[in-house]
Design an enzyme around this catalytic site. Structure first.
Site, PDB file in Angstrom:
ATOM      1  N   GLY A 105      16.704   4.401   1.568  1.00  0.00           N
ATOM      2  CA  GLY A 105      17.716   3.502   2.096  1.00  0.00           C
ATOM      3  C   GLY A 105      18.116   3.725   3.539  1.00  0.00           C
ATOM      4  N   ASN A 107      17.107   2.136   6.213  1.00  0.00           N
ATOM      5  CA  ASN A 107      17.373   0.827   6.841  1.00  0.00           C
ATOM      6  C   ASN A 107      18.713   0.274   6.371  1.00  0.00           C
ATOM      7  OD1 ASN A 107      15.131  -0.385   8.614  1.00  0.00           O
ATOM      8  ND2 ASN A 107      13.975   0.542   6.954  1.00  0.00           N
ATOM      9  N   LEU A 183      10.799  -2.479  -3.882  1.00  0.00           N
ATOM     10  CA  LEU A 183       9.371  -2.479  -4.241  1.00  0.00           C
ATOM     11  C   LEU A 183       8.998  -3.403  -5.388  1.00  0.00           C
ATOM     12  CD1 LEU A 183       8.528   1.324  -3.786  1.00  0.00           C
ATOM     13  CD2 LEU A 183       8.402  -0.554  -2.133  1.00  0.00           C
ATOM     14  N   LYS A 184       9.906  -4.302  -5.773  1.00  0.00           N
ATOM     15  CA  LYS A 184       9.590  -5.248  -6.844  1.00  0.00           C
ATOM     16  C   LYS A 184       9.517  -6.668  -6.312  1.00  0.00           C
ATOM     17  CE  LYS A 184       9.217  -2.368 -10.214  1.00  0.00           C
ATOM     18  NZ  LYS A 184       7.830  -2.115 -10.696  1.00  0.00           N
ATOM     19  N   ASN A 200      12.967  -9.617   4.694  1.00  0.00           N
ATOM     20  CA  ASN A 200      12.386  -8.335   4.319  1.00  0.00           C
ATOM     21  C   ASN A 200      11.876  -7.649   5.576  1.00  0.00           C
ATOM     22  OD1 ASN A 200      11.124  -6.304   2.534  1.00  0.00           O
ATOM     23  ND2 ASN A 200       9.196  -7.219   3.225  1.00  0.00           N
ATOM     24  N   HIS A 202       8.892  -5.061   6.764  1.00  0.00           N
ATOM     25  CA  HIS A 202       7.626  -4.478   6.309  1.00  0.00           C
ATOM     26  C   HIS A 202       7.116  -3.576   7.433  1.00  0.00           C
ATOM     27  CE1 HIS A 202       3.789  -4.258   4.176  1.00  0.00           C
ATOM     28  NE2 HIS A 202       3.206  -4.428   5.347  1.00  0.00           N
ATOM     29  N   GLU A 272      12.002   0.218  13.127  1.00  0.00           N
ATOM     30  CA  GLU A 272      12.579  -0.597  12.054  1.00  0.00           C
ATOM     31  C   GLU A 272      14.105  -0.591  12.116  1.00  0.00           C
ATOM     32  OE1 GLU A 272      11.212  -0.043   8.016  1.00  0.00           O
ATOM     33  OE2 GLU A 272       9.348   0.847   8.733  1.00  0.00           O
TER      34      GLU A 272
HETATM   35  N1  LIG Z   1       8.784 -12.549  -3.564  1.00  0.00           N
HETATM   36  C1  LIG Z   1       8.716 -11.455  -2.742  1.00  0.00           C
HETATM   37  N2  LIG Z   1       9.164 -10.265  -3.177  1.00  0.00           N
HETATM   38  C2  LIG Z   1       9.116  -9.176  -2.356  1.00  0.00           C
HETATM   39  C3  LIG Z   1       8.565  -9.275  -1.061  1.00  0.00           C
HETATM   40  C4  LIG Z   1       8.091 -10.558  -0.620  1.00  0.00           C
HETATM   41  O1  LIG Z   1       7.615 -10.724   0.528  1.00  0.00           O
HETATM   42  N3  LIG Z   1       8.185 -11.621  -1.492  1.00  0.00           N
HETATM   43  N4  LIG Z   1       8.478  -8.146  -0.242  1.00  0.00           N
HETATM   44  C5  LIG Z   1       8.506  -6.880  -0.963  1.00  0.00           C
HETATM   45  C6  LIG Z   1       8.470  -5.687  -0.089  1.00  0.00           C
HETATM   46  N5  LIG Z   1       7.064  -5.303   0.088  1.00  0.00           N
HETATM   47  C7  LIG Z   1       6.562  -5.349   1.359  1.00  0.00           C
HETATM   48  O2  LIG Z   1       7.258  -5.562   2.353  1.00  0.00           O
HETATM   49  C8  LIG Z   1       6.267  -4.919  -1.003  1.00  0.00           C
HETATM   50  C9  LIG Z   1       6.829  -4.145  -2.015  1.00  0.00           C
HETATM   51  C10 LIG Z   1       6.060  -3.754  -3.103  1.00  0.00           C
HETATM   52  C11 LIG Z   1       4.726  -4.124  -3.201  1.00  0.00           C
HETATM   53  C12 LIG Z   1       3.923  -3.727  -4.391  1.00  0.00           C
HETATM   54  O3  LIG Z   1       2.708  -3.831  -4.399  1.00  0.00           O
HETATM   55  N6  LIG Z   1       4.635  -3.264  -5.446  1.00  0.00           N
HETATM   56  C13 LIG Z   1       3.937  -2.752  -6.661  1.00  0.00           C
HETATM   57  C14 LIG Z   1       4.934  -1.995  -7.536  1.00  0.00           C
HETATM   58  C15 LIG Z   1       5.404  -0.727  -6.818  1.00  0.00           C
HETATM   59  C16 LIG Z   1       6.367   0.093  -7.691  1.00  0.00           C
HETATM   60  O4  LIG Z   1       6.911  -0.455  -8.678  1.00  0.00           O
HETATM   61  O5  LIG Z   1       6.550   1.294  -7.366  1.00  0.00           O
HETATM   62  C17 LIG Z   1       3.387  -3.918  -7.478  1.00  0.00           C
HETATM   63  O6  LIG Z   1       3.980  -5.019  -7.467  1.00  0.00           O
HETATM   64  O7  LIG Z   1       2.398  -3.652  -8.166  1.00  0.00           O
HETATM   65  C18 LIG Z   1       4.138  -4.871  -2.188  1.00  0.00           C
HETATM   66  C19 LIG Z   1       4.901  -5.264  -1.081  1.00  0.00           C
HETATM   67  C20 LIG Z   1       9.678  -6.830  -1.906  1.00  0.00           C
HETATM   68  N7  LIG Z   1       9.611  -7.989  -2.790  1.00  0.00           N
HETATM   69  N1  GAR Z   2       6.305  -3.232   1.701  1.00  0.00           N
HETATM   70  C1  GAR Z   2       7.636  -2.730   1.668  1.00  0.00           C
HETATM   71  C2  GAR Z   2       7.730  -1.435   2.436  1.00  0.00           C
HETATM   72  O1  GAR Z   2       6.769  -0.677   2.496  1.00  0.00           O
HETATM   73  N2  GAR Z   2       8.902  -1.198   3.004  1.00  0.00           N
HETATM   74  C3  GAR Z   2       9.095   0.003   3.774  1.00  0.00           C
HETATM   75  O2  GAR Z   2       9.688   0.998   2.956  1.00  0.00           O
HETATM   76  C4  GAR Z   2      10.420   1.882   3.818  1.00  0.00           C
HETATM   77  C5  GAR Z   2      11.796   2.046   3.234  1.00  0.00           C
HETATM   78  O3  GAR Z   2      12.470   3.034   3.937  1.00  0.00           O
HETATM   79  P1  GAR Z   2      14.064   3.200   3.730  1.00  0.00           P
HETATM   80  O4  GAR Z   2      14.304   3.175   2.235  1.00  0.00           O
HETATM   81  O5  GAR Z   2      14.368   4.512   4.367  1.00  0.00           O
HETATM   82  O6  GAR Z   2      14.708   2.023   4.425  1.00  0.00           O
HETATM   83  C6  GAR Z   2      10.460   1.234   5.212  1.00  0.00           C
HETATM   84  O7  GAR Z   2       9.505   1.813   6.067  1.00  0.00           O
HETATM   85  C7  GAR Z   2      10.066  -0.197   4.925  1.00  0.00           C
HETATM   86  O8  GAR Z   2       9.407  -0.844   6.010  1.00  0.00           O
END
Ligand SMILES: Nc1nc2c(c(=O)[nH]1)N[C@@H](CN(C=O)c1ccc(C(=O)N[C@@H](CCC(=O)O)C(=O)O)cc1)CN2
Ligand code: GAR
Length: 308
Positions: A105, A107, A183-184, A200, A202, A272
């Site tokens: 957390g 960010n 991450l969901k 979001n 990234h 970020e």
């Molecule tokens: N509808 C959307 N939901 C989310 C987005 C988005 O753009 N559209 N962004 C993500 C954040 N993210 C990248 O920025 C991201 C987070 C997680 C995954 C991923 O592959 N997750 C795994 C599960 C991981 C876990 O449970 O530990 C998966 O789905 O298999 C990819 C990109 C947040 N939500």
């Molecule tokens: N695809 C999603 C992803 O990878 N997000 C990344 O997770 C980290 C969270 O850090 P934080 O919990 O310290 O903010 C950040 O680097 C963010 O860009």
């Protein structure tokens, strides 16, 4: 399209970029001035948050002079008569923010700190997480911010279904949803309920190195493995797929030949923290403009005809 090359200055002219010694310091790319060869953009109709449409001219000045230009394009205006900074006044109701986290957390903390010091015209009213014991949830509890669980996880006793989450965020009167290491997959119910109000961050220059499976250190390892020379954070709007929403802001950092994934991650994370705060500050000040082709732009605080 009449605004095909509105922001060519954003693409660094690498041939003119100075070579960098192998060092761990940040650098700023010099972006080329908009040359006369680009079509001038005299007046464009943009959608503004209120839905009104009004012509806006964008001069052919360099829209962003470097990769590190503040998105808010500096909000302070020094008053020569008084010799001290006069912060531009922000009017309107403070925005109510919901932040979604799954991990440490940092960010989220940066945004909360900006809210507390007054630079961000909004308040975090609720934290949403799928990991009740994560660092972001602990920070929220320690700062009196309500924590709700989503989605309902196997190993968690409580959690909301999508429609209940929508209802709960409505009860908190949430204006803007910020994903920060969540991450969901955000369900379509939430995306439809909060149209153009979920962003979001990234840790790569989307569309590169995004999508399912691209999160956390996995992103930085892939950037290094592919030999990318640049990386950096992207702030984008959220649609129903991972990382495919409209890009709102980016920052560029170098990827050095001897970088480890951890070193690159730390360099990107520093950017970020600044970028996300500046973008959310801009959104809380209603400085978002939608271009006719659907690209979101952030209007400069100093000059409404300039974009960051
Ligand atoms: N509808 C959307 N939901 C989310 C987005 C988005 O753009 N559209 N962004 C993500 C954040 N993210 C990248 O920025 C991201 C987070 C997680 C995954 C991923 O592959 N997750 C795994 C599960 C991981 C876990 O449970 O530990 C998966 O789905 O298999 C990819 C990109 C947040 N939500
Ligand atoms: N695809 C999603 C992803 O990878 N997000 C990344 O997770 C980290 C969270 O850090 P934080 O919990 O310290 O903010 C950040 O680097 C963010 O860009």
């Amino acid at each position: 399209m009449e605004i095909q090359h509105i922001l060519p200055g954003f693409s660094p002219k690498l041939s003119s970029a100075p070579s960098f010694p192998i060092s761990k310091q940040l650098f700023s790319l010099k972006f080329p001035l908009l040359s006369s060869s680009y079509p001038s953009i005299q007046s464009q109709n943009f959608e503004v948050p209120s839905g009104a449409v009004y012509p806006m001219s964008i001069s052919q000045k360099d829209i962003c002079s470097s990769s590190r230009r503040r998105v808010s394009c500096s909000s302070n205006t020094a008053d020569p008569n008084k010799g001290h900074e006069v912060r531009a006044q922000v009017t309107g109701r403070r925005k109510k923010l919901a932040v979604f986290v799954s991990g440490g957390g940092s960010n989220f903390r940066s945004i909360h700190e900006a809210s507390k010091r007054g630079s961000l015209h909004g308040d975090v009213v609720v934290l949403v997480t799928n990991k009740s014991e994560c660092g972001g949830a602990e920070y929220a509890r320690n700062n009196g911010i309500p924590v709700i669980m989503f989605p309902k996880a196997k190993d968690e006793s409580d959690g909301l279904c999508p429609n209940d989450l929508v209802d709960t965020l409505r009860r908190f009167e949430v204006d803007l949803i910020l994903l920060a290491g969540y991450l969901k997959l955000i369900p379509v119910e939430l995306i439809q309920a909060f149209e153009r109000s979920i962003i979001n961050i990234h840790p790569s220059l989307l569309p590169a190195f995004g999508g399912k499976g691209h999160y956390g250190m996995k992103v930085h390892k892939a950037v290094i493995a592919f030999g990318a020379r640049f990386s950096g954070p992207t702030v984008h709007f959220v649609d129903e797929h991972y990382d495919t929403g409209r890009i709102l802001a980016q920052r560029v950092v170098p990827v050095l030949a001897n970088d480890t994934a951890e070193e690159l991650a730390a360099r990107v994370l520093r950017e970020e923290h600044q970028l996300y705060v500046e973008v959310v500050e801009a959104l809380c000040e209603d400085r978002l403009v939608w271009r006719k082709d659907g690209v979101p732009l952030i209007r400069s605080k100093e000059n409404p005809d300039e974009f960051c």
